[in-house]
Design an enzyme around this catalytic site. Structure first.
Site, PDB file in Angstrom:
ATOM      1  N   LYS A   1      -4.822   1.609   6.509  1.00  0.00           N
ATOM      2  CA  LYS A   1      -3.793   2.457   5.893  1.00  0.00           C
ATOM      3  C   LYS A   1      -2.503   2.361   6.709  1.00  0.00           C
ATOM      4  CE  LYS A   1      -6.852   3.921   2.931  1.00  0.00           C
ATOM      5  NZ  LYS A   1      -7.825   4.945   3.152  1.00  0.00           N
TER       6      LYS A   1
ATOM      7  N   GLU B   1     -14.720   4.962  -2.074  1.00  0.00           N
ATOM      8  CA  GLU B   1     -13.910   3.836  -1.633  1.00  0.00           C
ATOM      9  C   GLU B   1     -12.475   4.322  -1.760  1.00  0.00           C
ATOM     10  OE1 GLU B   1     -14.646   0.913  -0.368  1.00  0.00           O
ATOM     11  OE2 GLU B   1     -16.816   1.169  -0.503  1.00  0.00           O
TER      12      GLU B   1
ATOM     13  N   ARG C   1       6.005   8.230  -0.145  1.00  0.00           N
ATOM     14  CA  ARG C   1       4.744   8.967  -0.123  1.00  0.00           C
ATOM     15  C   ARG C   1       5.022  10.336   0.495  1.00  0.00           C
ATOM     16  NH1 ARG C   1       3.972   5.408  -3.146  1.00  0.00           N
ATOM     17  NH2 ARG C   1       2.308   3.855  -3.169  1.00  0.00           N
TER      18      ARG C   1
ATOM     19  N   ARG D   1       2.822  -5.051  -3.114  1.00  0.00           N
ATOM     20  CA  ARG D   1       1.492  -4.760  -3.677  1.00  0.00           C
ATOM     21  C   ARG D   1       1.585  -4.829  -5.199  1.00  0.00           C
ATOM     22  NH1 ARG D   1      -0.684   1.078  -2.072  1.00  0.00           N
ATOM     23  NH2 ARG D   1      -1.723   0.031  -0.348  1.00  0.00           N
TER      24      ARG D   1
ATOM     25  N   SER E   1     -10.350   4.935 -10.811  1.00  0.00           N
ATOM     26  CA  SER E   1     -11.728   5.385 -10.551  1.00  0.00           C
ATOM     27  C   SER E   1     -11.739   6.849 -10.094  1.00  0.00           C
ATOM     28  CB  SER E   1     -12.414   4.484  -9.511  1.00  0.00           C
ATOM     29  OG  SER E   1     -11.824   4.650  -8.239  1.00  0.00           O
ATOM     30  N   LYS E   2     -10.719   7.255  -9.324  1.00  0.00           N
ATOM     31  CA  LYS E   2     -10.647   8.668  -8.917  1.00  0.00           C
ATOM     32  C   LYS E   2     -10.332   9.544 -10.132  1.00  0.00           C
ATOM     33  CE  LYS E   2     -10.988  10.283  -5.306  1.00  0.00           C
ATOM     34  NZ  LYS E   2     -12.185  10.752  -4.534  1.00  0.00           N
TER      35      LYS E   2
ATOM     36  N   THR F   1      -7.153  12.791  -5.290  1.00  0.00           N
ATOM     37  CA  THR F   1      -5.864  12.293  -4.810  1.00  0.00           C
ATOM     38  C   THR F   1      -4.738  12.551  -5.820  1.00  0.00           C
ATOM     39  OG1 THR F   1      -4.694  10.209  -4.415  1.00  0.00           O
ATOM     40  CG2 THR F   1      -6.657  10.059  -5.735  1.00  0.00           C
ATOM     41  N   ASP F   2      -3.510  12.583  -5.314  1.00  0.00           N
ATOM     42  CA  ASP F   2      -2.357  12.710  -6.226  1.00  0.00           C
ATOM     43  C   ASP F   2      -2.116  11.408  -6.994  1.00  0.00           C
ATOM     44  OD1 ASP F   2      -1.404  11.168  -4.108  1.00  0.00           O
ATOM     45  OD2 ASP F   2       0.400  12.366  -3.761  1.00  0.00           O
ATOM     46  N   GLU F   3      -2.770  10.313  -6.575  1.00  0.00           N
ATOM     47  CA  GLU F   3      -2.510   9.016  -7.215  1.00  0.00           C
ATOM     48  C   GLU F   3      -2.993   8.984  -8.664  1.00  0.00           C
ATOM     49  OE1 GLU F   3      -3.206   5.610  -4.673  1.00  0.00           O
ATOM     50  OE2 GLU F   3      -2.952   6.836  -2.898  1.00  0.00           O
TER      51      GLU F   3
ATOM     52  N   ASN G   1      -0.868  11.798   0.487  1.00  0.00           N
ATOM     53  CA  ASN G   1      -1.312  10.917   1.591  1.00  0.00           C
ATOM     54  C   ASN G   1      -1.543  11.692   2.881  1.00  0.00           C
ATOM     55  OD1 ASN G   1       0.027   9.094  -0.368  1.00  0.00           O
ATOM     56  ND2 ASN G   1      -0.410   7.565   1.204  1.00  0.00           N
TER      57      ASN G   1
ATOM     58  N   TYR H   1      -8.269   1.839  -7.798  1.00  0.00           N
ATOM     59  CA  TYR H   1      -8.645   3.015  -6.998  1.00  0.00           C
ATOM     60  C   TYR H   1      -8.310   4.301  -7.736  1.00  0.00           C
ATOM     61  CZ  TYR H   1      -7.947   6.829  -3.637  1.00  0.00           C
ATOM     62  OH  TYR H   1      -7.962   8.055  -3.019  1.00  0.00           O
ATOM     63  N   SER H   2      -7.041   4.434  -8.147  1.00  0.00           N
ATOM     64  CA  SER H   2      -6.646   5.712  -8.761  1.00  0.00           C
ATOM     65  C   SER H   2      -7.322   5.904 -10.120  1.00  0.00           C
ATOM     66  CB  SER H   2      -5.129   5.843  -8.861  1.00  0.00           C
ATOM     67  OG  SER H   2      -4.556   4.757  -9.533  1.00  0.00           O
TER      68      SER H   2
HETATM   69  P1  NAD Z   1     -12.470   6.893   4.066  1.00  0.00           P
HETATM   70  O1  NAD Z   1     -12.460   5.572   3.380  1.00  0.00           O
HETATM   71  O2  NAD Z   1     -11.924   7.012   5.453  1.00  0.00           O
HETATM   72  O3  NAD Z   1     -13.959   7.467   4.116  1.00  0.00           O
HETATM   73  C1  NAD Z   1     -14.856   7.356   3.048  1.00  0.00           C
HETATM   74  C2  NAD Z   1     -16.250   7.691   3.570  1.00  0.00           C
HETATM   75  O4  NAD Z   1     -17.161   7.632   2.451  1.00  0.00           O
HETATM   76  C3  NAD Z   1     -16.771   6.701   4.619  1.00  0.00           C
HETATM   77  O5  NAD Z   1     -17.375   7.399   5.681  1.00  0.00           O
HETATM   78  C4  NAD Z   1     -17.792   5.864   3.848  1.00  0.00           C
HETATM   79  O6  NAD Z   1     -18.843   5.366   4.666  1.00  0.00           O
HETATM   80  C5  NAD Z   1     -18.301   6.887   2.832  1.00  0.00           C
HETATM   81  N1  NAD Z   1     -18.861   6.249   1.645  1.00  0.00           N
HETATM   82  C6  NAD Z   1     -18.308   5.255   0.901  1.00  0.00           C
HETATM   83  N2  NAD Z   1     -19.135   4.883  -0.080  1.00  0.00           N
HETATM   84  C7  NAD Z   1     -20.227   5.687   0.027  1.00  0.00           C
HETATM   85  C8  NAD Z   1     -21.443   5.806  -0.721  1.00  0.00           C
HETATM   86  N3  NAD Z   1     -21.677   5.005  -1.764  1.00  0.00           N
HETATM   87  N4  NAD Z   1     -22.350   6.720  -0.330  1.00  0.00           N
HETATM   88  C9  NAD Z   1     -22.121   7.528   0.736  1.00  0.00           C
HETATM   89  N5  NAD Z   1     -21.001   7.447   1.481  1.00  0.00           N
HETATM   90  C10 NAD Z   1     -20.070   6.542   1.127  1.00  0.00           C
HETATM   91  O7  NAD Z   1     -11.715   7.870   3.067  1.00  0.00           O
HETATM   92  P2  NAD Z   1     -10.782   9.119   3.370  1.00  0.00           P
HETATM   93  O8  NAD Z   1      -9.390   8.651   3.550  1.00  0.00           O
HETATM   94  O9  NAD Z   1     -11.418   9.980   4.385  1.00  0.00           O
HETATM   95  O10 NAD Z   1     -10.841   9.845   1.959  1.00  0.00           O
HETATM   96  C11 NAD Z   1     -11.869  10.794   1.657  1.00  0.00           C
HETATM   97  C12 NAD Z   1     -11.675  11.312   0.247  1.00  0.00           C
HETATM   98  O11 NAD Z   1     -10.382  11.903   0.121  1.00  0.00           O
HETATM   99  C13 NAD Z   1     -11.750  10.235  -0.824  1.00  0.00           C
HETATM  100  O12 NAD Z   1     -12.434  10.760  -1.923  1.00  0.00           O
HETATM  101  C14 NAD Z   1     -10.293   9.959  -1.170  1.00  0.00           C
HETATM  102  O13 NAD Z   1     -10.165   9.528  -2.497  1.00  0.00           O
HETATM  103  C15 NAD Z   1      -9.682  11.324  -0.955  1.00  0.00           C
HETATM  104  N6  NAD Z   1      -8.259  11.346  -0.583  1.00  0.00           N
HETATM  105  C16 NAD Z   1      -7.804  10.583   0.453  1.00  0.00           C
HETATM  106  C17 NAD Z   1      -6.458  10.641   0.823  1.00  0.00           C
HETATM  107  C18 NAD Z   1      -5.918   9.853   2.000  1.00  0.00           C
HETATM  108  O14 NAD Z   1      -4.719   9.862   2.239  1.00  0.00           O
HETATM  109  N7  NAD Z   1      -6.749   9.198   2.778  1.00  0.00           N
HETATM  110  C19 NAD Z   1      -5.585  11.487   0.111  1.00  0.00           C
HETATM  111  C20 NAD Z   1      -6.098  12.259  -0.948  1.00  0.00           C
HETATM  112  C21 NAD Z   1      -7.429  12.181  -1.278  1.00  0.00           C
HETATM  113  P1  TYD Z   2      -1.533   3.288   2.080  1.00  0.00           P
HETATM  114  O1  TYD Z   2      -1.619   3.834   3.457  1.00  0.00           O
HETATM  115  O2  TYD Z   2      -2.398   2.133   1.699  1.00  0.00           O
HETATM  116  O3  TYD Z   2      -1.737   4.513   1.087  1.00  0.00           O
HETATM  117  P2  TYD Z   2      -1.552   4.585  -0.544  1.00  0.00           P
HETATM  118  O4  TYD Z   2      -1.382   3.230  -1.083  1.00  0.00           O
HETATM  119  O5  TYD Z   2      -2.858   5.185  -0.959  1.00  0.00           O
HETATM  120  O6  TYD Z   2      -0.381   5.472  -0.762  1.00  0.00           O
HETATM  121  O7  TYD Z   2      -0.033   2.838   1.829  1.00  0.00           O
HETATM  122  C1  TYD Z   2       1.043   3.762   1.968  1.00  0.00           C
HETATM  123  C2  TYD Z   2       2.310   3.050   1.548  1.00  0.00           C
HETATM  124  O8  TYD Z   2       2.589   2.020   2.507  1.00  0.00           O
HETATM  125  C3  TYD Z   2       2.202   2.347   0.207  1.00  0.00           C
HETATM  126  O9  TYD Z   2       3.456   2.464  -0.468  1.00  0.00           O
HETATM  127  C4  TYD Z   2       1.940   0.897   0.562  1.00  0.00           C
HETATM  128  C5  TYD Z   2       2.676   0.728   1.880  1.00  0.00           C
HETATM  129  N1  TYD Z   2       2.092  -0.248   2.841  1.00  0.00           N
HETATM  130  C6  TYD Z   2       2.894  -1.244   3.408  1.00  0.00           C
HETATM  131  O10 TYD Z   2       4.105  -1.340   3.126  1.00  0.00           O
HETATM  132  N2  TYD Z   2       2.317  -2.111   4.291  1.00  0.00           N
HETATM  133  C7  TYD Z   2       0.997  -2.063   4.618  1.00  0.00           C
HETATM  134  O11 TYD Z   2       0.518  -2.920   5.404  1.00  0.00           O
HETATM  135  C8  TYD Z   2       0.183  -1.017   4.046  1.00  0.00           C
HETATM  136  C9  TYD Z   2      -1.272  -0.907   4.368  1.00  0.00           C
HETATM  137  C10 TYD Z   2       0.776  -0.125   3.158  1.00  0.00           C
END
Ligand code: NAD
Ligand code: TYD
Length: 361
Positions: free
Chosen positions: A201, A86, A226, A297, A165-166, A136-138, A191, A162-163
């Site tokens: 996002k 998640e 970010r 937030r 749990s990660k 994640t860096d979070e 990010n 979230y952070s």
């Molecule tokens: P996302 O939410 O787009 O995708 C998550 C995927 O995991 C989805 O396809 C979902 O169906 C699957 N999933 C969720 N719960 C599951 C379960 N119980 N069993 C099997 N599959 C399940 O996420 P993302 O942005 O692609 O992030 C992927 C990874 O990278 C995550 O671990 C996240 O913490 C990490 N990450 C993301 C970012 C970012 O900016 N998006 C940055 C750094 C690290």
């Molecule tokens: P997000 O894309 O949710 O990534 P993260 O919280 O994991 O960094 O959000 C990026 C930044 O944008 C964060 O500071 C929250 C802000 N934000 C808004 O200002 N408005 C929005 O509707 C969303 C989704 C995020």
């Protein structure tokens, strides 16, 4: 032929990674994508490769020990790349439990199944087996506005569910490395942005709202920072860490691209105006007037910034895509894939949006 087990491969980064790997290695590798398909998982992201003989999708939950054990038993897995999670902070504030379930328990199941499949009787591991945990860096918490970076040695200080749990899942991986000499790496990335990102996002949400003439919600004063990385640069880093990294080590992955949220929004509006033809009626409604400051937030981290010095020195990775180029590629992708956006924003997304934004002052 190496076999990869990719978890969460139907999500944003996972699907980009699978594309990257199949482009790079072709039929030298086999990929098994295990995903339960939550709201964030979308097989549309993989439509162009789903027929390949060296790609297979298995719908399974990573918290389902039996299903995961069976996948390891039936396939000789060489590499695990663990994305499934998640991933959205706002959802974690509303509903933390599923984050603990998937991110912590799911990671424990993945680690245990890989360990059971790869461990020899003497406690050593079969050669060549590797597990990469994508994080994640979070986990490092929040930096001051006026300086400092996250290093691999920065103490963990997560703030959101979230952070937290990660961070917990990272700790489990570290415990497996320390206790069993389990062959794993952790990457902590900043990010990401790019194609296939779900519009909860910031970047895809702003693009989608602006194109529909909807308000652009800015949390707080819009000055949170970010460090944005183009998703394909992240995919490349993951592959390089797994092939060239030292087992047991953590690597920070970042873009050296710090921007305030409000700056990101202005850039998106500028690029949309630049790319849309005058004949497109949407162009007239793209306006700074759509920017709407809303309630902040809860526990909003002020600034994230990665120092990717270690991965550069030890592995030779550095970000390649300049933000000006990456954001144009991303916006072009959304223009070319309007059906994708229409599909993911129908149905449940409307409900999510209502719940998340309608009561925000
Ligand atoms: P996302 O939410 O787009 O995708 C998550 C995927 O995991 C989805 O396809 C979902 O169906 C699957 N999933 C969720 N719960 C599951 C379960 N119980 N069993 C099997 N599959 C399940 O996420 P993302 O942005 O692609 O992030 C992927 C990874 O990278 C995550 O671990 C996240 O913490 C990490 N990450 C993301 C970012 C970012 O900016 N998006 C940055 C750094 C690290
Ligand atoms: P997000 O894309 O949710 O990534 P993260 O919280 O994991 O960094 O959000 C990026 C930044 O944008 C964060 O500071 C929250 C802000 N934000 C808004 O200002 N408005 C929005 O509707 C969303 C989704 C995020």
């Amino acid at each position: 032929m190496r076999t990869y087990l990719v978890t969460g491969g139907a999500g944003f980064i996972g699907s980009n990674y699978i594309h990257y790997m199949l482009d790079k290695y072709g039929d030298e590798i086999r990929i098994i994508n295990v995903d339960v398909l939550t709201y964030a998982g979308n097989l549309e992201n993989l439509k162009d490769i789903e027929q390949l003989p060296n790609y297979r999708f298995i719908r399974a939950d990573i918290t389902d020990k039996e299903a995961i054990t069976k996948i390891f038993a039936e396939n000789d897995i060489d590499r695990v790349v663990h994305f499934a999670a998640e991933s959205h902070v706002d959802r974690s504030i509303h509903n933390p439990e599923v984050f603990v379930q998937t991110n912590v328990l799911g990671t424990a199941v993945m680690l245990n199944a890989a360990k059971a499949a790869w461990e020899r009787e003497d406690g050593s591991f079969l050669p060549g087996k590797k597990f990469l945990h994508v994080s994640t860096d979070e986990v490092y918490g929040s930096l001051d506005e006026d300086g400092g970076y996250f290093y691999e040695t920065t103490p963990y200080a997560p703030h959101s569910p979230y952070s937290a749990s990660k961070a917990s899942s990272d700790m489990l991986v570290k415990a497996y490395i320390d206790t069993y000499h389990f062959p794993a790496n952790i990457t902590n990335c900043s990010n990401n942005y790019g194609p296939y990102q779900f519009p909860e996002k910031l970047i895809p949400l702003i693009i989608n709202n602006a194109l529909h003439g909807k308000k652009l919600p800015v949390y707080g004063d819009g000055k949170n920072v970010r460090d944005w990385l183009y998703v394909m640069d992240h995919a490349k880093a993951i592959d390089m860490v797994q092939e060239l990294g030292c087992l047991g080590e953590t690597y920070n992955v970042g873009g050296h691209n710090e921007k305030q949220n409000i700056e990101i929004i202005h850039i998106i509006l500028d690029v949309l105006r630049e790319k849309l033809p005058d004949s497109d009626p949407r162009k007239a409604q793209i306006s700074e007037d759509l920017i709407t400051y809303v309630e902040d937030r809860k526990g909003h981290d002020r600034r994230y910034a990665i120092a990717p010095d270690k991965i550069k020195a030890q592995i030779g990775w550095e970000p390649e895509t300049r933000f000006e180029d990456g954001i144009r590629k991303t916006i072009e992708w959304f223009f070319e894939n309007e059906d994708w956006m229409a599909n993911v924003t129908s149905g449940d997304y409307q409900k999510y949006y209502e719940e998340m934004y309608s009561n925000r002052k």
